[in-house]
Design an enzyme around this catalytic site. Structure first.
Site, mmCIF file in Angstrom:
data_model
loop_
_atom_site.group_PDB
_atom_site.id
_atom_site.type_symbol
_atom_site.label_atom_id
_atom_site.label_comp_id
_atom_site.label_asym_id
_atom_site.label_seq_id
_atom_site.Cartn_x
_atom_site.Cartn_y
_atom_site.Cartn_z
ATOM 1 N N HIS A 125 0.481 -12.016 0.770
ATOM 2 C CA HIS A 125 -0.591 -11.187 0.191
ATOM 3 C C HIS A 125 -1.415 -11.949 -0.855
ATOM 4 O O HIS A 125 -2.622 -11.809 -0.923
ATOM 5 C CB HIS A 125 0.028 -9.917 -0.416
ATOM 6 C CG HIS A 125 -0.889 -8.739 -0.419
ATOM 7 N ND1 HIS A 125 -0.461 -7.450 -0.282
ATOM 8 C CD2 HIS A 125 -2.228 -8.642 -0.569
ATOM 9 C CE1 HIS A 125 -1.487 -6.618 -0.337
ATOM 10 N NE2 HIS A 125 -2.574 -7.333 -0.517
ATOM 11 N N TYR B 298 0.833 -1.201 0.000
ATOM 12 C CA TYR B 298 0.000 0.000 0.000
ATOM 13 C C TYR B 298 0.872 1.257 0.000
ATOM 14 O O TYR B 298 1.662 1.486 0.911
ATOM 15 C CB TYR B 298 -0.954 0.020 1.213
ATOM 16 C CG TYR B 298 -1.852 -1.203 1.304
ATOM 17 C CD1 TYR B 298 -2.134 -1.992 0.194
ATOM 18 C CD2 TYR B 298 -2.429 -1.576 2.507
ATOM 19 C CE1 TYR B 298 -2.948 -3.105 0.276
ATOM 20 C CE2 TYR B 298 -3.255 -2.692 2.600
ATOM 21 C CZ TYR B 298 -3.497 -3.458 1.478
ATOM 22 O OH TYR B 298 -4.300 -4.566 1.566
HETATM 23 P P1 NDP Z 1 -13.756 -0.909 1.898
HETATM 24 O O1 NDP Z 1 -14.853 -1.802 1.467
HETATM 25 O O2 NDP Z 1 -13.298 -0.934 3.294
HETATM 26 O O3 NDP Z 1 -14.177 0.573 1.489
HETATM 27 C C1 NDP Z 1 -13.329 1.655 1.707
HETATM 28 C C2 NDP Z 1 -13.965 2.874 1.027
HETATM 29 O O4 NDP Z 1 -15.254 3.120 1.606
HETATM 30 C C3 NDP Z 1 -13.167 4.120 1.190
HETATM 31 O O5 NDP Z 1 -13.288 4.872 -0.010
HETATM 32 C C4 NDP Z 1 -13.845 4.854 2.336
HETATM 33 O O6 NDP Z 1 -13.691 6.233 2.154
HETATM 34 C C5 NDP Z 1 -15.271 4.425 2.181
HETATM 35 N N1 NDP Z 1 -15.994 4.319 3.459
HETATM 36 C C6 NDP Z 1 -15.562 3.776 4.628
HETATM 37 N N2 NDP Z 1 -16.516 3.841 5.569
HETATM 38 C C7 NDP Z 1 -17.591 4.450 4.979
HETATM 39 C C8 NDP Z 1 -18.864 4.823 5.435
HETATM 40 N N3 NDP Z 1 -19.253 4.599 6.680
HETATM 41 N N4 NDP Z 1 -19.700 5.427 4.557
HETATM 42 C C9 NDP Z 1 -19.333 5.670 3.282
HETATM 43 N N5 NDP Z 1 -18.120 5.342 2.794
HETATM 44 C C10 NDP Z 1 -17.251 4.740 3.637
HETATM 45 O O7 NDP Z 1 -12.552 -1.182 0.864
HETATM 46 P P2 NDP Z 1 -11.000 -1.493 0.954
HETATM 47 O O8 NDP Z 1 -10.638 -2.018 -0.389
HETATM 48 O O9 NDP Z 1 -10.244 -0.380 1.509
HETATM 49 O O10 NDP Z 1 -10.901 -2.770 1.942
HETATM 50 C C11 NDP Z 1 -10.676 -2.648 3.314
HETATM 51 C C12 NDP Z 1 -9.263 -3.058 3.680
HETATM 52 O O11 NDP Z 1 -9.022 -4.425 3.353
HETATM 53 C C13 NDP Z 1 -8.181 -2.311 2.902
HETATM 54 O O12 NDP Z 1 -8.052 -0.976 3.323
HETATM 55 C C14 NDP Z 1 -7.005 -3.205 3.139
HETATM 56 O O13 NDP Z 1 -6.484 -3.013 4.437
HETATM 57 C C15 NDP Z 1 -7.649 -4.582 2.998
HETATM 58 N N6 NDP Z 1 -7.591 -5.118 1.609
HETATM 59 C C16 NDP Z 1 -6.868 -6.277 1.404
HETATM 60 C C17 NDP Z 1 -6.752 -6.821 0.135
HETATM 61 C C18 NDP Z 1 -5.958 -8.070 -0.067
HETATM 62 O O14 NDP Z 1 -5.679 -8.414 -1.223
HETATM 63 N N7 NDP Z 1 -5.573 -8.763 0.978
HETATM 64 C C19 NDP Z 1 -7.403 -6.189 -1.044
HETATM 65 C C20 NDP Z 1 -8.208 -5.047 -0.699
HETATM 66 C C21 NDP Z 1 -8.281 -4.550 0.571
HETATM 67 P P3 NDP Z 1 -13.103 7.230 3.302
HETATM 68 O O15 NDP Z 1 -11.745 6.740 3.682
HETATM 69 O O16 NDP Z 1 -13.102 8.538 2.613
HETATM 70 O O17 NDP Z 1 -14.090 7.151 4.436
#
Ligand code: NDP
Length: 281
Positions: A115, A57
């Site tokens: 990963h 990341y």
């Molecule tokens: P999420 O499903 O957690 O969504 C994150 C997005 O949703 C951001 O844009 C955030 O914006 C927004 N958001 C968060 N809370 C709210 C809310 N209450 N209302 C509206 N919007 C909201 O997606 P991620 O892909 O980030 O997945 C979560 C975590 O999983 C990652 O951050 C990472 O740590 C992990 N991950 C692991 C992967 C792997 O291959 N192992 C692949 C993908 C993710 P804002 O920050 O502006 O609130």
């Protein structure tokens, strides 16, 4: 806050909150760093002690943000980071871990994940994980993005049955794992860490999710997260850099979905009826 979601007990006996904090896209811009740190710290204050990050990341930038957010409170955190597949050789894993520890400003990672599967043999990665564990640089290890055939192969490698979690894409719109991978992991006590539990925000304007949210007076995000954590052994790791959204997400811990709610959500997002290959983002 009344917490109605049970903690998840990992195979090694560690108990972790079923709601953690993700960090993908953190550390990409100095302008956003303060908000990101503030949000992670507000999460820690509220008991969201599991923080998930990765060397990938922002090319290490997210780990640096986590390191800054944990300053003076490392003991509160259950820290998860990940090694990239191209680094996951016997020596490459050790070197990548050293780099992560430096960026995270700590001397140990609680849970270190592969990963996704790459060209290196599972046996090399497992040996590297075991060596890091003996040295105290990690406390436990696990995997990410492994489908059931990969999990079976991993279990056949010496020490491969020590994987604590499989971190995979799981949310209302990505239910494929319920058919085979999730029950397989549950039978063996391997926790599922559900990434992108909000489908990166795309789930939140679903009429069914909005309908259930209205019934409970919470936001769609709280519904999507409570749904993900309804199964024992599943940890959800939403990412937010906003303390307002963090509060919305926290509400999921005290939300119990009724059978009527679950039926509404099943109608809009049907469970799988046959095997599907594991989805990845
Ligand atoms: P999420 O499903 O957690 O969504 C994150 C997005 O949703 C951001 O844009 C955030 O914006 C927004 N958001 C968060 N809370 C709210 C809310 N209450 N209302 C509206 N919007 C909201 O997606 P991620 O892909 O980030 O997945 C979560 C975590 O999983 C990652 O951050 C990472 O740590 C992990 N991950 C692991 C992967 C792997 O291959 N192992 C692949 C993908 C993710 P804002 O920050 O502006 O609130």
């Amino acid at each position: 806050m009344t917490v109605s979601v049970a903690p998840v007990i990992l195979p090694n006996g560690r108990s972790v909150c079923a709601l953690g904090q993700g960090t993908w896209f953190m550390g990409e811009s100095p302008d956003r760093a303060q908000d990101e740190i503030r949000s992670l710290q507000a999460g820690l204050d509220a008991g969201l002690t599991l923080i998930d990050t990765a060397e990938m990341y922002a090319n290490g930038g997210a780990e640096e943000i986590v390191g800054r957010a944990m300053a003076g409170r490392r003991d509160e955190v259950f820290l998860v980071s990940k090694v990239l597949p191209e680094h996951a050789s016997r020596h490459g894993t050790a070197a990548a871990c050293e780099d992560s520890l430096r960026r995270l400003r700590t001397d140990t990672i609680d849970l270190y994940l592969l990963h996704w599967r790459g060209r290196h043999r599972f046996s090399d990665t497992v040996e590297a994980m075991e060596a890091l564990q003996r040295e105290g640089k990690i406390r436990a290890w696990g995997v990410s993005n492994l489908d059931i055939d990969d999990m079976q192969e991993l279990q056949g490698v010496p020490g491969g049955d020590q994987a604590q979690v499989n971190q995979v894409l799981y949310n209302l719109g990505r239910r494929g794992i319920e058919f085979d991978l999730q029950p397989w992991c549950a039978q063996r006590g391997v926790a599922i860490m559900a990434y992108s539990p909000l489908e990166q925000g795309r789930l939140l304007d679903s009429p069914a999710v909005e309908d259930v949210a209205r019934r409970h007076g919470v936001t769609p995000a709280a519904v999507a997260l409570a749904w993900t954590m309804r199964l024992p052994g599943v940890i959800a790791i939403p990412k937010t850099a906003s303390v307002t959204r963090l509060a919305e997400n926290l509400a999921s811990l005290s939300l119990t979905l009724s059978s009527e709610d679950l039926a509404t959500l099943d109608a809009a997002f049907p469970p799988p009826t046959r095997r599907q290959p594991l989805d990845m983002l």
